[in-house]
Write a protein that holds these residues in place. Structure first.
Motif, PDB file in Angstrom:
ATOM      1  N   MET A   1      11.347   0.169 -13.365  1.00  0.00           N
ATOM      2  CA  MET A   1      10.325  -0.041 -12.375  1.00  0.00           C
ATOM      3  C   MET A   1       9.530  -1.291 -12.766  1.00  0.00           C
ATOM      4  N   ASP A   2       9.250  -2.108 -11.781  1.00  0.00           N
ATOM      5  CA  ASP A   2       8.473  -3.320 -12.011  1.00  0.00           C
ATOM      6  C   ASP A   2       6.997  -2.986 -12.144  1.00  0.00           C
ATOM      7  N   PRO A   3       6.261  -3.791 -12.907  1.00  0.00           N
ATOM      8  CA  PRO A   3       4.819  -3.555 -13.028  1.00  0.00           C
ATOM      9  C   PRO A   3       4.110  -3.920 -11.726  1.00  0.00           C
ATOM     10  N   PRO A   4       2.878  -3.422 -11.539  1.00  0.00           N
ATOM     11  CA  PRO A   4       2.109  -3.785 -10.336  1.00  0.00           C
ATOM     12  C   PRO A   4       1.895  -5.288 -10.260  1.00  0.00           C
ATOM     13  N   ILE A   5       1.767  -5.798  -9.051  1.00  0.00           N
ATOM     14  CA  ILE A   5       1.473  -7.219  -8.836  1.00  0.00           C
ATOM     15  C   ILE A   5      -0.012  -7.319  -8.505  1.00  0.00           C
ATOM     16  N   GLU A   6      -0.789  -7.801  -9.445  1.00  0.00           N
ATOM     17  CA  GLU A   6      -2.229  -7.950  -9.234  1.00  0.00           C
ATOM     18  C   GLU A   6      -2.488  -9.129  -8.303  1.00  0.00           C
ATOM     19  N   ASN A   7      -3.580  -9.076  -7.542  1.00  0.00           N
ATOM     20  CA  ASN A   7      -3.969 -10.165  -6.629  1.00  0.00           C
ATOM     21  C   ASN A   7      -2.779 -10.631  -5.796  1.00  0.00           C
ATOM     22  N   SER A   8      -2.204  -9.705  -5.073  1.00  0.00           N
ATOM     23  CA  SER A   8      -0.983 -10.010  -4.335  1.00  0.00           C
ATOM     24  C   SER A   8      -1.197  -9.983  -2.833  1.00  0.00           C
ATOM     25  N   SER A   9      -0.177 -10.443  -2.130  1.00  0.00           N
ATOM     26  CA  SER A   9      -0.174 -10.430  -0.665  1.00  0.00           C
ATOM     27  C   SER A   9       1.133  -9.831  -0.174  1.00  0.00           C
ATOM     28  N   ILE A  10       1.047  -9.210   1.000  1.00  0.00           N
ATOM     29  CA  ILE A  10       2.226  -8.686   1.682  1.00  0.00           C
ATOM     30  C   ILE A  10       2.210  -9.300   3.070  1.00  0.00           C
ATOM     31  N   LEU A  11       3.269  -9.998   3.427  1.00  0.00           N
ATOM     32  CA  LEU A  11       3.365 -10.633   4.735  1.00  0.00           C
ATOM     33  C   LEU A  11       4.285  -9.788   5.615  1.00  0.00           C
ATOM     34  N   VAL A  12       3.734  -9.283   6.728  1.00  0.00           N
ATOM     35  CA  VAL A  12       4.475  -8.428   7.654  1.00  0.00           C
ATOM     36  C   VAL A  12       4.495  -9.100   9.021  1.00  0.00           C
ATOM     37  N   HIS A  13       5.672  -9.098   9.651  1.00  0.00           N
ATOM     38  CA  HIS A  13       5.801  -9.643  11.007  1.00  0.00           C
ATOM     39  C   HIS A  13       6.733  -8.735  11.793  1.00  0.00           C
ATOM     40  N   GLN A  14       6.270  -8.275  12.942  1.00  0.00           N
ATOM     41  CA  GLN A  14       7.053  -7.388  13.812  1.00  0.00           C
ATOM     42  C   GLN A  14       7.614  -6.194  13.041  1.00  0.00           C
ATOM     43  N   THR A  33      -3.384 -11.809  11.209  1.00  0.00           N
ATOM     44  CA  THR A  33      -4.403 -10.792  10.937  1.00  0.00           C
ATOM     45  C   THR A  33      -4.382 -10.489   9.455  1.00  0.00           C
ATOM     46  N   ARG A  34      -5.560 -10.508   8.849  1.00  0.00           N
ATOM     47  CA  ARG A  34      -5.660 -10.222   7.420  1.00  0.00           C
ATOM     48  C   ARG A  34      -6.360  -8.890   7.220  1.00  0.00           C
ATOM     49  N   ILE A  35      -5.843  -8.106   6.323  1.00  0.00           N
ATOM     50  CA  ILE A  35      -6.459  -6.829   5.961  1.00  0.00           C
ATOM     51  C   ILE A  35      -6.799  -6.908   4.478  1.00  0.00           C
ATOM     52  N   ASP A  36      -8.078  -6.831   4.162  1.00  0.00           N
ATOM     53  CA  ASP A  36      -8.524  -6.928   2.778  1.00  0.00           C
ATOM     54  C   ASP A  36      -8.329  -5.577   2.087  1.00  0.00           C
ATOM     55  N   CYS A  37      -7.451  -5.544   1.116  1.00  0.00           N
ATOM     56  CA  CYS A  37      -7.178  -4.314   0.370  1.00  0.00           C
ATOM     57  C   CYS A  37      -7.683  -4.425  -1.068  1.00  0.00           C
ATOM     58  N   LYS A  38      -8.643  -5.303  -1.290  1.00  0.00           N
ATOM     59  CA  LYS A  38      -9.189  -5.491  -2.633  1.00  0.00           C
ATOM     60  C   LYS A  38      -9.686  -4.153  -3.171  1.00  0.00           C
ATOM     61  N   GLY A  39      -9.271  -3.816  -4.380  1.00  0.00           N
ATOM     62  CA  GLY A  39      -9.664  -2.570  -5.006  1.00  0.00           C
ATOM     63  C   GLY A  39      -8.812  -1.378  -4.586  1.00  0.00           C
ATOM     64  N   LEU A  40      -7.835  -1.609  -3.717  1.00  0.00           N
ATOM     65  CA  LEU A  40      -6.968  -0.537  -3.251  1.00  0.00           C
ATOM     66  C   LEU A  40      -5.566  -0.707  -3.822  1.00  0.00           C
ATOM     67  N   ILE A  41      -4.741   0.269  -3.599  1.00  0.00           N
ATOM     68  CA  ILE A  41      -3.358   0.231  -4.060  1.00  0.00           C
ATOM     69  C   ILE A  41      -2.451   0.392  -2.849  1.00  0.00           C
ATOM     70  N   VAL A  42      -1.452  -0.459  -2.740  1.00  0.00           N
ATOM     71  CA  VAL A  42      -0.466  -0.361  -1.673  1.00  0.00           C
ATOM     72  C   VAL A  42       0.818   0.156  -2.307  1.00  0.00           C
ATOM     73  N   THR A  43       1.393   1.199  -1.717  1.00  0.00           N
ATOM     74  CA  THR A  43       2.644   1.753  -2.225  1.00  0.00           C
ATOM     75  C   THR A  43       3.671   1.788  -1.106  1.00  0.00           C
ATOM     76  N   ALA A  44       4.893   2.019  -1.478  1.00  0.00           N
ATOM     77  CA  ALA A  44       5.951   2.171  -0.487  1.00  0.00           C
ATOM     78  C   ALA A  44       5.659   3.397   0.365  1.00  0.00           C
ATOM     79  N   GLY A  45       6.126   3.368   1.599  1.00  0.00           N
ATOM     80  CA  GLY A  45       5.932   4.521   2.475  1.00  0.00           C
ATOM     81  C   GLY A  45       6.775   5.689   2.025  1.00  0.00           C
ATOM     82  N   PHE A  46       6.230   6.839   2.138  1.00  0.00           N
ATOM     83  CA  PHE A  46       6.937   8.046   1.751  1.00  0.00           C
ATOM     84  C   PHE A  46       6.955   9.000   2.927  1.00  0.00           C
ATOM     85  N   TRP A  47       8.046   9.685   3.094  1.00  0.00           N
ATOM     86  CA  TRP A  47       8.103  10.764   4.067  1.00  0.00           C
ATOM     87  C   TRP A  47       7.727  12.028   3.324  1.00  0.00           C
ATOM     88  N   ASN A  48       6.712  12.729   3.803  1.00  0.00           N
ATOM     89  CA  ASN A  48       6.274  13.980   3.196  1.00  0.00           C
ATOM     90  C   ASN A  48       6.059  13.807   1.701  1.00  0.00           C
TER      91      ASN A  48
END
Length: 78
Positions: A1-14, A33-48
């Motif tokens: 597993m890769d370590p977390p990416i600090e101060n990162s961005s995720i670019l999503v289109h359609q 559109t920018r969504i500020d997630c500073k101080g939050l954690i983004v993870t992969a989507g999980f079903w249930n």
């Protein structure tokens, strides 16, 4: 597993992820559109992603053989 990416961005289109990485390496298009997630954690989507498993065999996990537990888990998740 890769370590977390600090101060990162995720670019999503359609509804598709186009880029993930350190913010300094991701070019955000003008007008995006920018969504500020500073101080939050983004993870992969999980079903249930949170569930309680109450099958008879798994409730007696201490008394069950590993092969029996594997079989029950396979039946649940496959």
């Amino acid at each position: 597993m890769d370590p977390p990416i600090e101060n990162s961005s995720i670019l999503v289109h359609q509804d598709k992820i186009l880029a993930i990485g350190p913010a300094r390496e991701i070019k955000i298009p003008r007008g995006a559109t920018r969504i500020d997630c500073k101080g939050l954690i983004v993870t992969a989507g999980f079903w249930n992603s949170h569930l309680h498993i109450f099958t008879s065999g798994l409730l007696r996990v201490r008394d069950s053989a590993a092969a029996e537990l594997d079989e029950q888990l396979d039946a649940i998740f496959n």
